[in-house]
Enzyme design. Structure first.
Site, PDB file in Angstrom:
ATOM      1  N   ASP A  61       0.856  -1.183   0.000  1.00 53.35           N
ATOM      2  CA  ASP A  61       0.000   0.000   0.000  1.00 53.35           C
ATOM      3  C   ASP A  61       0.894   1.236   0.000  1.00 53.35           C
ATOM      4  O   ASP A  61       1.548   1.536   1.005  1.00 53.35           O
ATOM      5  CB  ASP A  61      -0.886  -0.033   1.257  1.00 53.35           C
ATOM      6  N   SER A 139      -0.631  14.813 -14.401  1.00 48.38           N
ATOM      7  CA  SER A 139      -1.933  14.911 -15.065  1.00 48.38           C
ATOM      8  C   SER A 139      -2.073  16.313 -15.655  1.00 48.38           C
ATOM      9  O   SER A 139      -1.340  17.229 -15.259  1.00 48.38           O
ATOM     10  CB  SER A 139      -3.041  14.691 -14.026  1.00 48.38           C
ATOM     11  N   TYR A 152      -7.354  16.530  -5.865  1.00 47.15           N
ATOM     12  CA  TYR A 152      -6.606  15.832  -6.933  1.00 47.15           C
ATOM     13  C   TYR A 152      -5.667  16.816  -7.637  1.00 47.15           C
ATOM     14  O   TYR A 152      -4.499  16.494  -7.888  1.00 47.15           O
ATOM     15  CB  TYR A 152      -7.601  15.224  -7.919  1.00 47.15           C
ATOM     16  N   LYS A 156      -1.612  16.514  -7.962  1.00 46.40           N
ATOM     17  CA  LYS A 156      -0.912  16.372  -9.245  1.00 46.40           C
ATOM     18  C   LYS A 156       0.006  17.569  -9.506  1.00 46.40           C
ATOM     19  O   LYS A 156       1.077  17.417 -10.108  1.00 46.40           O
ATOM     20  CB  LYS A 156      -1.918  16.178 -10.379  1.00 46.40           C
ATOM     21  N   THR A 186      -9.583   4.324 -18.606  1.00 53.56           N
ATOM     22  CA  THR A 186      -9.274   3.297 -17.593  1.00 53.56           C
ATOM     23  C   THR A 186     -10.424   3.278 -16.586  1.00 53.56           C
ATOM     24  O   THR A 186     -11.316   4.132 -16.633  1.00 53.56           O
ATOM     25  CB  THR A 186      -7.982   3.630 -16.816  1.00 53.56           C
TER      26      THR A 186
HETATM   27  N1  LIG Z   1      -7.166   7.713 -16.181  1.00 57.82           N
HETATM   28  C1  LIG Z   1      -6.984   9.020 -16.362  1.00 57.82           C
HETATM   29  O1  LIG Z   1      -7.806   9.707 -17.001  1.00 57.82           O
HETATM   30  C2  LIG Z   1      -5.735   9.685 -15.829  1.00 57.82           C
HETATM   31  C3  LIG Z   1      -5.417  10.966 -16.300  1.00 57.82           C
HETATM   32  C4  LIG Z   1      -4.279  11.610 -15.827  1.00 57.82           C
HETATM   33  C5  LIG Z   1      -3.487  10.996 -14.880  1.00 57.82           C
HETATM   34  N2  LIG Z   1      -3.811   9.755 -14.420  1.00 57.82           N
HETATM   35  C6  LIG Z   1      -2.948   9.170 -13.396  1.00 57.82           C
HETATM   36  O2  LIG Z   1      -2.398   7.969 -13.874  1.00 57.82           O
HETATM   37  C7  LIG Z   1      -2.196   7.059 -12.788  1.00 57.82           C
HETATM   38  C8  LIG Z   1      -2.862   5.737 -13.113  1.00 57.82           C
HETATM   39  O3  LIG Z   1      -4.249   5.965 -13.307  1.00 57.82           O
HETATM   40  P1  LIG Z   1      -5.219   4.873 -13.951  1.00 57.82           P
HETATM   41  O4  LIG Z   1      -6.136   5.580 -14.842  1.00 57.82           O
HETATM   42  O5  LIG Z   1      -4.418   3.740 -14.437  1.00 57.82           O
HETATM   43  O6  LIG Z   1      -6.042   4.455 -12.638  1.00 57.82           O
HETATM   44  P2  LIG Z   1      -6.693   3.049 -12.221  1.00 57.82           P
HETATM   45  O7  LIG Z   1      -7.671   3.373 -11.155  1.00 57.82           O
HETATM   46  O8  LIG Z   1      -7.141   2.320 -13.418  1.00 57.82           O
HETATM   47  O9  LIG Z   1      -5.444   2.292 -11.589  1.00 57.82           O
HETATM   48  C9  LIG Z   1      -4.855   2.829 -10.440  1.00 57.82           C
HETATM   49  C10 LIG Z   1      -3.854   1.834  -9.911  1.00 57.82           C
HETATM   50  O10 LIG Z   1      -3.321   2.365  -8.689  1.00 57.82           O
HETATM   51  C11 LIG Z   1      -3.390   1.345  -7.707  1.00 57.82           C
HETATM   52  N3  LIG Z   1      -3.494   1.929  -6.370  1.00 57.82           N
HETATM   53  C12 LIG Z   1      -4.430   2.793  -5.902  1.00 57.82           C
HETATM   54  N4  LIG Z   1      -4.193   3.044  -4.595  1.00 57.82           N
HETATM   55  C13 LIG Z   1      -3.091   2.322  -4.254  1.00 57.82           C
HETATM   56  C14 LIG Z   1      -2.371   2.159  -3.050  1.00 57.82           C
HETATM   57  N5  LIG Z   1      -2.732   2.796  -1.939  1.00 57.82           N
HETATM   58  N6  LIG Z   1      -1.297   1.342  -3.071  1.00 57.82           N
HETATM   59  C15 LIG Z   1      -0.916   0.688  -4.187  1.00 57.82           C
HETATM   60  N7  LIG Z   1      -1.570   0.808  -5.362  1.00 57.82           N
HETATM   61  C16 LIG Z   1      -2.653   1.611  -5.377  1.00 57.82           C
HETATM   62  C17 LIG Z   1      -4.606   0.516  -8.069  1.00 57.82           C
HETATM   63  O11 LIG Z   1      -4.521  -0.754  -7.477  1.00 57.82           O
HETATM   64  C18 LIG Z   1      -4.462   0.483  -9.582  1.00 57.82           C
HETATM   65  O12 LIG Z   1      -3.545  -0.514  -9.969  1.00 57.82           O
HETATM   66  C19 LIG Z   1      -2.752   7.750 -11.552  1.00 57.82           C
HETATM   67  O13 LIG Z   1      -1.708   8.357 -10.845  1.00 57.82           O
HETATM   68  C20 LIG Z   1      -3.676   8.805 -12.133  1.00 57.82           C
HETATM   69  O14 LIG Z   1      -3.864   9.888 -11.264  1.00 57.82           O
HETATM   70  C21 LIG Z   1      -4.907   9.086 -14.881  1.00 57.82           C
END
Ligand SMILES: NC(=O)c1ccc[n+]([C@@H]2O[C@H](COP(=O)([O-])OP(=O)(O)OC[C@H]3O[C@@H](n4cnc5c(N)ncnc54)[C@H](O)[C@@H]3O)[C@@H](O)[C@H]2O)c1
Length: 252
Positions: A61, A139, A152, A156, A186
């Site tokens: 975690d 982000s 958020y 970021k 996602t």
């Molecule tokens: N999806 C989007 O639109 C988007 C846009 C910009 C940035 N991001 C960033 O990209 C990254 C990945 O996002 P995503 O879309 O793949 O999200 P997602 O929710 O699909 O996956 C998130 C991942 O983080 C893990 N996670 C969450 N809390 C955790 C913890 N406490 N310990 C260990 N693992 C943990 C989850 O298990 C999962 O594998 C994030 O940092 C997110 O902020 C996403």
């Protein structure tokens, strides 16, 4: 682009961008440790990635320094060193300021910012040994403000400037960069932009505000991450690379 023989840890590798990044590094020949919050989620991801001896489990975690150390420790034990750390674990929730309590703020900052910081700290000796690099997930919300997602945005924005500061402190041994995606298809986006708690069946309204008129795939963000981790980006450090279909190019 080859990462043959390189050792990579992807936090949040159990889903979404993290899993697509693990898959891309794997396809490029790397050995990849996959992190997620639970052993079960990591095991499931490793199975989805096709199992095999180039994959290792690194559950933990990342909201706590101890969890970060456990994840990085498992990766180092399995891979024997580390060339690339990708900090992809993150959470996103829309919540007005008036409805945001301390627990919500802490969870957002702990996972998104503290996790990035303490995973990097734990990986540092190994990355200094290998002359490796770190790629963080920021982000568009780290480059501009968006109402309704203030915590958020704060997290970021912190990652963008943490990336710059770490890049300066760790140069020339370790490069540190981040990517700034727009909306990526996602679970995070499909749940985060849901109005009723059920995953969205499309993200069409989100596509609209990107000049490219679509959202990104996780694989497109993974490709940018691999570039930043590759020798092709050998003179790139402290950068925040927009991967957002033009959202932060201006003009709106
Ligand atoms: N999806 C989007 O639109 C988007 C846009 C910009 C940035 N991001 C960033 O990209 C990254 C990945 O996002 P995503 O879309 O793949 O999200 P997602 O929710 O699909 O996956 C998130 C991942 O983080 C893990 N996670 C969450 N809390 C955790 C913890 N406490 N310990 C260990 N693992 C943990 C989850 O298990 C999962 O594998 C994030 O940092 C997110 O902020 C996403």
């Amino acid at each position: 682009m080859t990462f043959e023989g390189k050792a990579v840890l992807v936090t949040g590798g159990s889903r979404g961008i993290g899993r697509a990044t693990a898959a891309a590094f794997l396809a490029a020949g790397a050995r990849v440790a996959v992190n997620g919050r639970s052993e079960a989620s990591v095991a499931q991801a490793i199975e989805a990635l096709g199992n095999g001896e180039r994959l290792a489990a690194a559950p933990g975690d990342v909201a706590t320094a101890a969890g970060c150390e456990a994840a990085v420790g498992a990766a180092l034990e399995a891979l024997g060193g580390l060339d690339v750390l990708v900090n992809s674990a993150g959470v996103f929730e829309r919540r007005p300021i008036a409805e945001s309590d301390e627990a919500f703020w802490d969870a957002t900052m702990d996972i998104n910012v503290k996790g990035t910081y303490f995973c990097s700290r734990a990986a540092l000796p190994a990355l200094q040994d290998s002359g490796g690099c770190i790629v963080n997930l920021a982000s568009i919300a780290g480059l501009e403000g968006y109402g309704g997602v203030t915590a958020y945005c704060a997290s970021k924005g912190a990652i963008v400037n943490l990336t710059r500061a770490m890049a300066l402190e760790l140069a020339p041994a370790v490069r540190v960069n981040c990517v700034c995606p727009g909306v990526v298809d996602t679970d995070m986006a499909r749940l985060g932009f849901s109005e009723d708690g059920a995953p969205r069946t499309d993200l069409d309204d989100q596509a609209e505000f990107h000049p490219m008129k679509r959202v990104a795939t996780a694989a497109e963000v993974a490709a940018a991450i691999l570039y930043l981790a590759s020798p092709d980006a050998g003179f790139v450090t402290g950068a925040a690379l927009p991967v957002n279909g033009g959202v932060t190019a201006g003009g709106h």
